[in-house]
Design an enzyme around this catalytic site. Sequence first.
Site, mmCIF file in Angstrom:
data_model
loop_
_atom_site.group_PDB
_atom_site.id
_atom_site.type_symbol
_atom_site.label_atom_id
_atom_site.label_comp_id
_atom_site.label_asym_id
_atom_site.label_seq_id
_atom_site.Cartn_x
_atom_site.Cartn_y
_atom_site.Cartn_z
ATOM 1 N N GLU A 54 0.836 -1.203 0.000
ATOM 2 C CA GLU A 54 0.000 0.000 0.000
ATOM 3 C C GLU A 54 0.872 1.256 0.000
ATOM 4 O OE1 GLU A 54 -2.785 -0.370 3.232
ATOM 5 O OE2 GLU A 54 -4.065 -1.706 2.084
ATOM 6 N N GLU A 99 -6.482 -7.552 -0.671
ATOM 7 C CA GLU A 99 -6.857 -7.587 0.749
ATOM 8 C C GLU A 99 -8.294 -7.131 0.899
ATOM 9 O OE1 GLU A 99 -4.616 -5.178 3.463
ATOM 10 O OE2 GLU A 99 -2.705 -5.687 2.543
ATOM 11 N N TRP A 125 -9.207 -0.598 12.974
ATOM 12 C CA TRP A 125 -8.765 0.788 12.865
ATOM 13 C C TRP A 125 -9.890 1.802 12.785
ATOM 14 C CZ3 TRP A 125 -10.808 1.763 8.167
ATOM 15 C CH2 TRP A 125 -10.812 0.729 7.220
ATOM 16 N N HIS A 178 -7.905 -7.507 14.685
ATOM 17 C CA HIS A 178 -8.386 -7.459 13.286
ATOM 18 C C HIS A 178 -8.755 -8.877 12.882
ATOM 19 C CE1 HIS A 178 -8.415 -6.838 8.962
ATOM 20 N NE2 HIS A 178 -8.196 -5.544 9.126
HETATM 21 C C1 GAL Z 1 -4.062 -2.660 5.187
HETATM 22 C C2 GAL Z 1 -2.637 -3.168 5.266
HETATM 23 C C3 GAL Z 1 -2.550 -4.479 6.015
HETATM 24 C C4 GAL Z 1 -3.362 -4.432 7.267
HETATM 25 C C5 GAL Z 1 -4.776 -4.070 6.919
HETATM 26 C C6 GAL Z 1 -5.698 -4.035 8.103
HETATM 27 O O1 GAL Z 1 -4.087 -1.300 5.001
HETATM 28 O O2 GAL Z 1 -2.089 -3.345 4.003
HETATM 29 O O3 GAL Z 1 -1.187 -4.728 6.311
HETATM 30 O O4 GAL Z 1 -2.823 -3.497 8.133
HETATM 31 O O5 GAL Z 1 -4.797 -2.801 6.330
HETATM 32 O O6 GAL Z 1 -7.006 -3.649 7.743
#
Ligand code: GAL
Length: 902
Positions: free
Chosen positions: A404, A561, A569, A612
């Site tokens: 990212e 992802e 978060w 998470h």
């Molecule tokens: C993304 C990131 C992952 C993980 C994920 C959690 O932004 O690439 O490593 O942190 O978020 O939602």
Amino acid sequence: MNTFQSLEIDGPHGPVPVRVYEPAGPAGAVLVWAHGGGFRHGDLDMAEAEMVSAELSRRADAVVVSVGYRLAVGGVRYPVPIDDVHAVWTWVTGRDDLPARRALGGASAGAALAVSTVLRVPDNQPDLLLLAYPFAHFPTPTLGHGRTLENIEDMVRNYVGRISDLPADALPGAARLDGLPPVHILLSEFDDLRPSGELLERQLREVGVPVEVFLAPGTTHGHLNRPHDVPDAVDASLGFLAAALRAPRPAPRWLRRAGEPRIEFGADYNPEQWPREVWADDVRAMREAGVTIVSLGIFSWARLEPAERRYDFAWMDEVVDLLHDNGILVDLATPTASPPPWLTTKHPEILPVDRDGRTVWPGARQHWRPTSPVFREHALRLVRVLARRYADHPALAAWHVSNELGCHNVYDYSDDAARAFRVWLRARYTNLETLNAAWGTDFWSQRYGEWEQILPPRHANGPVNPTQQLDFKRFSSDALKDHYLAERRILREITPDVPVTTNFMVAGPINEMNYPDWAAEVDFVANDHYTRPGPQSRDELSFSANLCGNLIAGRPWFLMEHSTSAVNWQPVNVPKLPGELARDSLTHVAHGADGVCFFQWRQSRAGAEKFHSAMLPHAGTTSAIFEAVTDLGARLRSLSFLQSIGRTPSRVAVVIDYESWWAAEQDSHPSDRLRYRDEALDWYTALLDLGVRADVIPVAADLTGYRLVVAPILHLVPAALKQRLEDYVAGGGHLVTTYFSGIVDENDHAWPGGYPGALRDLLGVHVEEFAPLLDGESVTLTNGAIGTLWSERLAVTDPATKVVAGYATGGAAVTRREVGGGSAAYVSSRLGPQGLSLILDDLLALAGVGSELPPDLRGRVELAVRGPVRFLINRTAEPVDLSSLPDAPPSLPARGVVVLGV
Ligand code: GAL
């Protein structure tokens, strides 16, 4: 010992000795190469001739002809060395047994000879020039320490016989350079002649010659002669030259794998967080779930290189073998997203600096400056070592560059960023006069007299120059892309058959990276998407997935992802409801995803992401999540035949323009409440509410196939875009745009003459002043729609413009101008999905586009078409009766997806 053939070529001054290096396999290119030595020294045995030729031949599958040109000794002078190189070039290009791709190149004085030769042969140009630390100017621009002007004068006097009135092609930086083929320049970092190479780069850019530059860190002039002193740097430099020389192969567009079509399924896999015993369990459960691929090693730098240049690949070898033995592919990450403590301790100068001048310290991740040469050097060295190690491993299916890019470090205001920003600005504007005009620096006495005076838009006591801010956004996106390209160059060089990608973040409000601009550089688009709570959460997923499929039109993309359930978060992290996991994944597939992966495989026990969700949660394999994951794996297997079948385009498009997004949301505007993406998403939702499929496309996409194009808040409209839109409408297309569109040009300068600026004539309306609304205020339209955020006092200026809806208090609110068979409509307030549906009904009818769903399903079901199949996605939390569709099952479960035509 390298093998070569020694020959003598006839030249005007007698035979010219050459050595011809042949690659082991078929050759794809031929290079004529001239060593350096100040025109006075050097021979075919020096490393810069012998080693470089042999290596370039081997690495680039090229025939390399190394030229033993006459040196300027014993009365020999300019132009004799050029004559010799020229003779060899003529000989090479006259042979039809050599590859058609031809290059000329050289190092230092040899680089000058290569350019001088090209200047002589306008009708027999090479395809490219390779110049290592060129000595191209006299007088030289500025000299670093080490070499004195006398040295240089002496060299030039020896070569030409004098130091004044030099022929333009002697040190060819003085010549006309337009029309040269693409040039690849290798610079040495600590080179007293580096300014000559850099000036040459600027000169070439100025006249439109494509240039690519590679700076070999930690090296001095002539470093190709010292492979034993600086092996890594020489290795990287040869890599740069070889990658340019190698005949381009069509880039791989999908995973390196054999076998039947399938939709890939998997996750980020972080085995370094777990004891070795867990790995076997992992792989067993992966097989149970139907996992086909994992992204490995994303945050493993500290494990792979625990101390500078001390590598530990043993654990990763074991994991890659284990995965391979179990039939699981590896999407191998370059682990450069999170630099390890030893690096930030030794080089704190790689840490980003925020707008207020505060250092961004380590402790989380992505604490690196995209423009730091020190970071780049360390990152690229590791990428090279990693790529070599796994190049031929059968599990390696793709490269996942960093992670990212820009997620946490997009805006860096450090001195490195300032330097790189100036270089970027010079390339964009060429001279300060143009920059001053573009930035409007006569406002508030901001006129620049020297490039060094320009800074990133650091913390100031008021609004910073808007064009400076906009350019900094453009630059910051480019700086990260540049990092990606630097890694890709190495990966392509070492593994040309393995696709390279990086995971984008086309999701929600994220807009800092201009992905439509990046998309051409990835072999396939990969995206990370996380939903955020809210009434349009599901529509937003569809909107983003849809855009991913249009970043490179017609190609499959990879969902790299998303989450099986809650993230960690948000302020409050709500789990997914039953059915949502599959519905979200399948919506991505409906919009063209050929891979469905999650963050992450096994939920972490430690670290910031321990709450998470993952495919394998803390609760283990008996959990509802793991069951849903396993069901999804089976469902995807049943859709294998869809691989590489793109989503079928619609006849309606919503246009996304990242530059308008950036510009429209800058400060000091009529309203700071305006949100570009919210308006765009409202249109998409309104279309879904009407049961109409729409594409979300980048502004540069071809519009001609669309009957209706929605361009919300198209704020930044350069003249060329104005023309494209006018042409689209003149060609019978139907365009609709909104408030705050057409207002500025590419420099963020208001189009003169009133609003909507560039689109005024096309829309046939005129606005003198914006009338944004305060929080809680609204306006009612004559068609019943309620407007918030914005209103305008709109005057109709063309007889062909009709008022579609007015403000209840008077004046036009929505207009449409008919132009031949097409039309241009304008909506001057924020109407929300409901209000927009009212407008769209008419526009769709005019454009001849209708819903493909039976009336009772419109709005409740999203339809997406992928070749032979139709996806029906439940937009509601209730089951939907499907009896109006003859080929469908009786009902679509709450949050469910049905695929028809399988
Ligand atoms: C993304 C990131 C992952 C993980 C994920 C959690 O932004 O690439 O490593 O942190 O978020 O939602």
